[in-house]
Scaffold this motif. Structure first.
Motif: not given
Length: 609
Positions: A159-166
């Motif tokens: 339940t940890q919000t993860q932001l992906v960066l491409v």
């Protein structure tokens, strides 16, 4: 000049001159101390022999970690002690490698200083690999003229919000690259939190003078991301003036189809019933067994967010309609199913025999292949605004043909007498036109290019002949306003030459034209056009790569490994998603060894003298 000879002789006798001659003679050769001191030379030789052995061992360990990362396998097992039945994939690979390498096997048996199998060494190797790959990507970013970002957020199993960066850019080989950079933990899914984390990372990537290189940012349809006043894109744009926002076109396509199917109640009921067929068979292995016997094909599950799944079930039911009817009839008459199953099978059988259901099935069977084709084009990495514009025109033209055919069918059916049904012929044709009109209107509205993408119309090959007679001044002005780094006068001259030259009219898309200019070494002659092409190609049309990163996140960070640290997660994700980059780096192991050796003081020796 009169005293030159005297001064030269004096200089030749000076200590500085003699020292310089000595340094020049020894330049590029073995240190002179080794020639003067035999014991020192032997000590260096023993040191380098030990370093060669240690680097060989470390290279084998790197290969084992790299294998686990590429195939998304857990390194550690439940018990890594000697004699354990479950030591983990990494220890298993190490043992396999030792059985094939005598030097490695001897090291594992006799090592007392550095064995290399501890979890600390694993983490340090992963840290070094991440640093090497990320350093390579940052070098490519620095050499690229323009860069775009794709970002999206999801919640992992903890339940940890993860932001992906491409990062998306054109590399030195003129190839389009979309590189995964990292997963960023976010406190919550608000625009303030996401923008703060994203800007912090972007400020580390771009120096103050390189901020104009960031020319685009692509997110999904969430209001948190796209909000014009308080959204993430507006907060990023406040710091990076050239970072124009691009709404993910794959999400736009989903929204178009959702609008087309939810706008008409009868269509909404049709898709609800259609999805129920797949759900019916997945609830029981006995039902699945009879489906395999009669239809010999499984029904795909539908999805509310991915319309390619809805397309699959429409085509599958349409192609196997008679077999499905036979399957439901067999369930009704076999006598081996419970009453609930028989009741539901009877309902589905009547639904499949219903003419209204068959009408909608036939209609969407004609529409869905065009949706599929556009969806597949939107998933490609090397697409640009010019290519998308052409693909959208093909899509809308195909839908228009379907709409026109329904109009012709209505004209033929007018005046005929048919028995009254739930939907008459006229109502069916009216619904068909309404669905097609909704798709066409939504496509025109949602796929309309914003100001910074109007520049794509300048480079559409099919418009070159028209532009040759009437130059698109308004599009040029909008382009220069969006990208002030372009020279308007020179760009107009270059575009006029391109419009007049028939050889350029065969280029389909900005990437094709860019490659032609590179192939003929015209990048200096058409410098402003190349810069504009670079911007259009770098600008992402979808966040497909970001979505693919989430699939890797779910595979790596499973419930068995939900306590994994962020750096370890990023390293494993990087090894998995950028496996081709790792494979193409011929000196990858050597660079990892150098970084590993420099992390801290080590008793084992890894650097040559």
């Amino acid at each position: 000049m009169h005293h030159l000879s005297e001064k030269v002789k004096k200089h030749e006798s000076s200590k500085t001159h003699m020292d310089s001659c000595l340094r020049f003679a020894a330049f590029g050769r073995v240190n002179i101390a080794t020639q003067l001191d035999e014991s020192y030379r032997l000590a260096v030789r023993r040191h380098n022999d030990e370093v060669s052995k240690n680097q060989h061992i470390l290279a084998r360990l790197i290969d084992c970690v790299k294998f686990c990362g590429v195939f998304e396998l857990a390194l550690r097992g439940k018990d890594e002690s000697e004699g354990s039945n479950n030591p983990g994939i990494f220890r298993g690979l190490v043992d396999l490698m030792a059985s094939l390498d005598e030097a490695f096997e001897e090291h594992l048996k006799t090592a007392t200083v550095f064995k290399g199998t501890s979890k600390t060494v694993q983490n340090e190797l992963l840290e070094s690999m991440l640093a090497v790959i990320r350093g390579h990507i940052m070098e490519e970013v620095k050499s690229a003229k323009f860069v775009a970002i794709q970002a999206d957020e999801t919640t992992d199993v903890t339940t940890q919000t993860q932001l992906v960066l491409v990062l998306r850019y054109i590399d030195s080989n003129h190839a389009v690259q979309e590189r995964f950079f990292e997963f960023l933990p976010v406190m919550d899914a608000t625009s303030e939190s996401i923008a703060s984390v994203l800007l912090d990372r972007l400020n580390g990537l771009f120096s103050e003078g390189d901020r104009e290189k960031l020319i685009a940012q692509a997110y999904d349809r969430a209001s948190v991301m796209r909000g014009e006043r308080a959204g993430v894109q507006q907060k990023v744009h406040a710091h990076y003036k050239n970072a124009h926002y691009v709404h993910c076109y794959a999400h736009q396509l989903n929204l178009i189809m959702q609008q087309a199917t939810s706008h008409v109640p009868a269509v909404r009921v049709f898709f609800s019933d259609l999805c129920g067929i797949a759900t019916f068979f997945t609830r029981s292995p006995k039902r699945t067994s009879i489906l395999d016997q009669i239809v010999e094909r499984r029904l795909p599950r539908a999805s509310s967010t991915r319309w390619n799944f809805n397309s699959r079930i429409v085509n599958t039911v349409h192609e196997n309609l008679d077999d499905l009817m036979q399957c439901f009839e067999s369930i009704r008459t076999s006598g081996s199913f419970d009453s609930t199953t028989v009741r539901e099978a009877s309902g589905f059988l009547r639904m499949l025999q219903d003419e209204d259901f068959q009408f909608f099935l036939q209609l969407f069977h004609h529409i869905m292949p065009h949706v599929d084709m556009l969806y597949q084009q939107l998933q490609k990495k090397d697409i640009d605004a010019v290519f998308i514009k052409h693909a959208l025109q093909s899509f809308t033209s195909s839908v228009q043909v379907i709409r026109d055919s329904s109009q012709q069918q209505q004209e033929v059916a007018t005046g005929t007498t048919r028995p009254r049904r739930a939907l008459g012929e006229e109502e069916k044709q009216k619904l068909s036109r309404e669905i097609c009109n909704t798709i066409l209107d939504q496509a025109k509205q949602r796929f309309s290019f914003s100001d910074h993408l109007v520049s794509a119309t300048l480079l559409k090959a099919e418009m070159f002949e028209q532009h040759c007679h009437t130059f698109p001044v308004e599009a040029l002005n909008a382009t220069v306003r969006a990208y002030p780094m372009l020279n308007k006068a020179k760009l107009r001259t270059e575009l006029s030459l391109i419009y007049e030259n028939p050889e350029f009219r065969s280029c389909c898309g900005a990437l094709a034209l860019y490659q032609v200019l590179q192939r003929y070494n015209l990048q200096e002659t058409f410098s402003e056009t190349v810069a504009l092409l670079n911007i259009l190609i770098t600008t992402p049309m979808t966040t497909a790569e970001a979505e693919r990163c989430f699939s890797t996140l779910k595979r790596i960070k499973t419930f068995l490994r939900n306590a994994m640290g962020q750096e370890r997660l990023n390293a494993l994700a990087m090894l998995s998603m950028e496996r081709e980059l790792v494979r193409n780096m011929s000196d990858f192991n050597e660079r990892v060894i150098d970084h590993f050796a420099a992390l801290k003081e080590r008793r084992a020796k890894f650097q040559y003298k």
